[in-house]
Design a protein around this motif. Sequence first.
Motif, mmCIF file in Angstrom:
data_model
loop_
_atom_site.group_PDB
_atom_site.id
_atom_site.type_symbol
_atom_site.label_atom_id
_atom_site.label_comp_id
_atom_site.label_asym_id
_atom_site.label_seq_id
_atom_site.Cartn_x
_atom_site.Cartn_y
_atom_site.Cartn_z
ATOM 1 N N ASN A 26 26.073 48.776 39.678
ATOM 2 C CA ASN A 26 25.876 49.696 38.405
ATOM 3 C C ASN A 26 26.275 49.177 37.185
ATOM 4 N N LEU A 27 26.565 47.925 37.224
ATOM 5 C CA LEU A 27 26.906 47.372 35.684
ATOM 6 C C LEU A 27 26.825 46.018 36.065
ATOM 7 N N ALA A 28 26.117 45.176 34.867
ATOM 8 C CA ALA A 28 26.128 43.823 35.035
ATOM 9 C C ALA A 28 26.788 43.251 33.424
ATOM 10 N N ILE A 29 27.582 42.483 33.741
ATOM 11 C CA ILE A 29 28.036 41.606 32.539
ATOM 12 C C ILE A 29 27.550 40.227 32.327
ATOM 13 N N ILE A 30 26.929 39.849 31.122
ATOM 14 C CA ILE A 30 26.434 38.672 31.130
ATOM 15 C C ILE A 30 26.967 37.741 30.003
ATOM 16 N N ASN A 31 27.599 36.556 30.458
ATOM 17 C CA ASN A 31 28.262 35.676 29.513
ATOM 18 C C ASN A 31 27.382 34.253 29.472
ATOM 19 N N HIS A 32 27.372 33.472 28.618
ATOM 20 C CA HIS A 32 26.550 32.153 28.556
ATOM 21 C C HIS A 32 27.419 31.102 27.758
ATOM 22 N N SER A 33 27.079 30.016 28.097
ATOM 23 C CA SER A 33 27.603 28.644 27.626
ATOM 24 C C SER A 33 26.261 27.894 27.088
ATOM 25 N N GLY A 47 35.381 57.916 37.159
ATOM 26 C CA GLY A 47 36.645 58.247 36.993
ATOM 27 C C GLY A 47 37.719 57.207 37.521
ATOM 28 N N ALA A 48 37.070 56.249 38.163
ATOM 29 C CA ALA A 48 38.119 55.163 38.850
ATOM 30 C C ALA A 48 38.613 54.217 37.429
ATOM 31 N N PRO A 49 39.705 54.070 37.349
ATOM 32 C CA PRO A 49 40.200 53.027 36.445
ATOM 33 C C PRO A 49 39.852 51.652 36.570
ATOM 34 N N LYS A 50 39.493 51.329 37.839
ATOM 35 C CA LYS A 50 39.281 49.598 38.428
ATOM 36 C C LYS A 50 37.996 49.370 38.685
ATOM 37 N N ALA A 51 37.280 48.534 38.723
ATOM 38 C CA ALA A 51 35.904 48.231 38.953
ATOM 39 C C ALA A 51 36.022 46.678 39.629
ATOM 40 N N LYS A 52 35.268 46.492 40.516
ATOM 41 C CA LYS A 52 35.353 45.220 41.064
ATOM 42 C C LYS A 52 34.083 44.269 40.893
ATOM 43 N N VAL A 53 34.080 43.111 40.438
ATOM 44 C CA VAL A 53 32.680 42.109 40.672
ATOM 45 C C VAL A 53 32.353 41.960 42.046
ATOM 46 N N LYS A 54 31.136 42.299 42.393
ATOM 47 C CA LYS A 54 30.592 42.394 43.889
ATOM 48 C C LYS A 54 29.974 40.970 43.896
ATOM 49 N N SER A 55 29.399 40.428 43.011
ATOM 50 C CA SER A 55 28.455 39.138 43.143
ATOM 51 C C SER A 55 28.556 38.537 41.686
#
Length: 103
Positions: A26-33, A47-55
Amino acid sequence: MAEKEQKQKQINIELDEKTAEGIYSNLAIINHSVSEFVVDFISMMPGAPKAKVKSRIVLTPQHAKKFLKALNDNVARFEQAHGPIKDYEQPPIPLNFGPTGEA
C-alpha cells in the motif's frame, strides 16, 4: 506467413504458485540514478511504527518509461469500465531507511 512470425515472437512465461499469490503493498517508494529506477513496494499497517519493504524491482530508464505507459493505459481502461479511482489525501509519511550516511 504473418502467423508463423507471430508464433516465433511469443514468449513462454512461467508463474509458480508462490509468485502467483502476489504480495500486498500500500506504499511504493521510487528512487533513481542515471542508469536505473528502484521501486520498493512496502506494506504499512495503520498505527504501526514500522513498515517493511516486501519487494524491490530494479528497472532500466527505458523499461521504467514503458511500465509507466502500460500502467497509465491500464488505469484508464479500469476507470472507463468502473468509474474514476478516488484519490484520498493522506498525511505525509516520515520515512526512515536505517542509519543516515555521514561523510
